[in-house]
Design a protein around this motif. Structure first.
Motif, short mmCIF file in Angstrom:
data_model
loop_
_atom_site.label_atom_id
_atom_site.label_comp_id
_atom_site.label_asym_id
_atom_site.label_seq_id
_atom_site.Cartn_x
_atom_site.Cartn_y
_atom_site.Cartn_z
N MET A 1 15.44 56.32 25.66
CA MET A 1 15.07 56.64 27.12
C MET A 1 14.69 58.05 27.10
O MET A 1 15.70 59.11 26.69
N ARG A 3 14.75 61.71 28.90
CA ARG A 3 15.34 62.34 29.98
C ARG A 3 14.36 63.65 30.60
O ARG A 3 14.07 64.36 29.78
N ARG A 25 8.73 52.80 33.94
CA ARG A 25 9.84 51.76 33.99
C ARG A 25 11.00 52.52 33.89
O ARG A 25 11.25 53.47 33.23
N PRO A 26 12.13 51.80 34.46
CA PRO A 26 13.40 52.33 34.35
C PRO A 26 13.86 52.60 32.85
O PRO A 26 14.65 53.33 32.71
N SER A 27 13.57 51.58 32.03
CA SER A 27 13.69 51.88 30.70
C SER A 27 12.94 52.97 29.71
O SER A 27 13.58 53.13 28.77
N GLU A 28 11.97 53.32 30.45
CA GLU A 28 11.33 54.55 29.68
C GLU A 28 11.82 55.95 29.87
O GLU A 28 11.53 56.76 29.48
N GLU A 30 14.88 58.41 32.32
CA GLU A 30 15.75 58.90 33.26
C GLU A 30 15.54 60.11 33.82
O GLU A 30 15.26 61.24 33.46
N ARG A 69 15.19 56.15 42.54
CA ARG A 69 15.58 56.05 41.09
C ARG A 69 15.89 57.45 40.27
O ARG A 69 16.34 57.35 39.12
N ARG A 346 3.77 57.47 27.07
CA ARG A 346 3.21 56.44 26.40
C ARG A 346 2.25 56.73 25.18
O ARG A 346 1.51 55.78 24.85
#
Length: 439
Positions: A1, A3, A25-28, A30, A69, A346
């Motif tokens: 992930m 940061r 996405r939350p998984s991509e 923090e 988020r 990405r």
């Protein structure tokens, strides 16, 4: 992930974080935003907050409400060590600590530019933050209350004298809106006459509003003077000790309210406390795609936008031009930065920032304004309505749009609220004195 750390929650920082939340996405990633204030100030509304046309809270956008988020850190970044990918944060309470990151977005914003003029630090108020706008309004209202109980004389004249230093957009809009408020106060304060009001706008250059051309600028000067204001062009402030204003022309007078709006300066964190590259003005060196660095030598993992960044202006015909530090650019740079950083995460290429200006629009008090787009100039009521229409659409979130619009509609029927809450600056006074006016 990944940061991602955003330094500063102003225009560019808020829109960058908001856009990253929507795209990543939350998984991509923090996300973390560090700012000493828990809100983003919508600065075009500050003049109207000063005049009591907008409630102060409605011109502030809560970071925690809209960045659901993102981790919000209440503190100030005091050092950026990009070589080791960490920053030092000074919180309001407790010891300093470090935050590590993989990608940093520097949107710390500019600070008010000050000069070593005697008395300015002790007497003047800026107009860059919400608390300053509220204090200016409350101080004017309190001055009216105090002046109404005094006999004509020096003390009363000082209370009814207001001085703005700086003829840029924020200075002229704040000055004109406060003049509008003062004029409206004459009706509920019959003890005070119009000729007792003394409003001074001091500008070191030979014109005001550099964002518009000469002819509209002269129209604004005439408009202010017709309303009783004194516009001092080609004039510098020499001293403001104890509220005694001394101008370079030799004119002197006492002023109970002095507002300093003489431009911006580079943020000290960017200018003095980072290993990221900066230009000769102390601004972050940023490429057209908003990555930090030069076109041939980008700095990996670093991005910048807003007032503390020197962003190439690809829409300008002037070679080497940089975007001017205003809200239009900060908002659009923040949005593009979110798209570009998402593309980078990405594995796609970022796009360059190109923005053609939408023109300049300013409020000059209730029912008065000016708009210019190239050779098109509109003044008066229509320009004022255009100003309000544009900004109610531009302020983030429908919740804020509705609140601001509701305040404007309420004021149209019942007028402005003229209650001063200056006493909140000293909330314990009534408790300590026990209501005894002698203590």
């Amino acid at each position: 992930m990944r940061r991602i750390l955003v330094v500063g929650g102003g225009y560019a920082g808020f829109y960058a974080a908001w856009g990253l939340e929507k795209r990543l996405r939350p998984s991509e990633a923090e996300l973390t935003v560090v700012d000493p204030r828990p809100y983003m100030t919508y600065q075009p509304f500050l003049p109207e907050v000063t005049a009591g046309s907008i409630e102060a809270r409605h011109a502030a956008v809560s970071l925690r409400r809209h960045l659901k988020r993102t981790r919000i850190v209440a503190g100030a970044v005091t050092e950026i060590d990009h070589a080791n990918r960490h920053v030092v944060v000074r919180p309001a309470e407790g010891p300093e600590f470090e935050l590590e990151y993989d990608e940093i977005v520097v949107t710390a914003g500019a600070v008010t530019r000050k000069f070593p003029i005697p008395g300015i630090t002790e007497e003047a108020i800026g107009m860059k933050h919400m608390e300053e706008a509220v204090a200016i309004r409350d101080r004017l209202l309190t001055s009216f209350d105090r002046a109404s109980a005094l006999e004509p004389g020096p003390a009363r004249r000082k209370l009814l004298t207001v001085t703005f230093v700086g003829g840029g957009f924020s200075g002229v809009e704040g000055f004109a809106e406060l003049l509008s408020l003062a004029t409206a106060l004459l009706k509920p304060y019959p003890e005070i006459s119009r000729d007792e009001l003394s409003f001074h706008l001091v500008e070191a250059q030979g014109r005001i509003l550099p964002e518009v051309t000469d002819k509209p600028g002269r129209w604004v000067v005439r408009s202010l003077e017709e309303r009783g204001a004194h516009v001092h062009l080609n004039t510098q402030l020499r001293s403001a000790v104890d509220g005694h204003v001394v101008l370079s022309t030799g004119e002197e007078f006492d002023s109970a309210l002095i507002v300093w709006t003489a431009g911006n300066a580079a943020n000290p964190v960017v200018h003095n406390h980072t290993d990221l590259p900066i230009d000769e003005r102390g601004l972050l060196l940023v490429r057209a795609d908003l990555r930090v660095g030069t076109e041939t030598d980008p700095v990996p993992g670093a991005w910048g936008a807003g007032d503390d960044a020197a962003v190439p202006d690809l829409a300008s015909p002037v070679p080497g031009a940089r975007t001017v530090p205003n809200a239009q650019h900060a908002v659009r740079q923040g949005k593009l930065l979110a798209r570009n950083l998402t593309a980078h995460v990405r594995g796609r290429a970022p796009k360059p920032y190109v923005h053609h200006g939408l023109g300049s629009v300013a409020t000059l008090g209730i029912g008065k304004g000016i708009f210019q787009y190239r050779r098109i100039v509109i003044t008066g009521l229509l320009a004022w309505l255009m100003h309000r229409g544009y900004h109610v659409l531009a302020v983030p979130s429908w919740e804020r749009k509705v609140r601001v619009l509701a305040i404007w509609l309420t004021a149209a029927f019942f007028g402005r609220d003229i209650v001063s809450l200056a006493s909140v600056e000293h909330p314990r006074d009534a408790f300590v004195s026990g209501g005894d006016p002698i203590r």
